[in-house]
Design a protein around this motif. Structure first.
Motif: not given
Length: 189
Positions: A151-155
């Motif tokens: 998803g192209a992100y790290g929380i």
């Protein structure tokens, strides 16, 4: 309390998964192999995550003798689209633009292999993003590494602090490993 009886191998290069196992006070070593992460097109998101986790576990059949081998795969599902790891910065920008102002699901499939047995499970978390402006997306892509994240992100990154309005479910699942479910699985293994 989980009493570790067998050596644990984490078959993942993910620094987030490694960090989470350390925070769980587990003693483990990391062993890596390249595994094809393709999957049949007709699977649902939870099935995809488990399918790939089990495919990774099967690659560690020899290592599972006398050890517990933990494998995992995380995917992001946006509407009916599966968002894996982006191919490049432009692809990451497309993904983050889609997620902006909407909600999506993060699925992580986990397999624990020992001998010829594989126990698998999954978790799902609903993530709600605020609307992002182009400058925020560009800043994230330039200053963080979205190319190794579904998803192209790290929380746990900057974008998680400014964009994630709320989640329903496990925070660590979004990081790539549902630790509470893993802990219960280890207790029952």
């Amino acid at each position: 309390m989980y009493k570790q009886k067998l050596p644990i191998i984490l078959a993942s290069k993910s620094p987030r998964r490694q960090e989470l196992l350390k925070l769980m006070d587990l003693d483990f070593k990391v062993v890596l192999k390249e595994v094809d992460e393709s999957y049949p097109e007709d699977l649902f998101p939870a099935e995809i995550a488990i399918y790939i986790a089990e495919k990774k576990a099967a690659a560690f059949k020899d290592e599972a003798v006398g050890n517990l081998v933990i494998t995992a795969d995380t995917i992001v599902a946006y509407k009916k689209e599966i968002l894996g790891k982006p191919e490049d910065a432009h692809h990451a920008e497309e993904m983050l633009t889609k997620l902006s102002g909407t909600n999506h699901q993060v699925y992580t499939g986990v397999s624990i292999a020992h001998g010829d047995k594989i126990h698998s499970f999954y978790d799902v978390t609903e993530v709600f993003f605020n609307t992002l402006i182009a400058e925020q997306i560009d800043h994230y892509i330039r200053n963080y590494n979205p190319l190794d994240k579904a998803g192209a992100y790290g929380i746990q990154d900057w974008i998680g602090f400014i964009a994630v309005e709320k989640i329903i479910g496990s925070y660590t699942n979004v990081m790539g490993l549902p630790t509470e479910k893993l802990y219960r699985a280890l207790l029952n293994f």
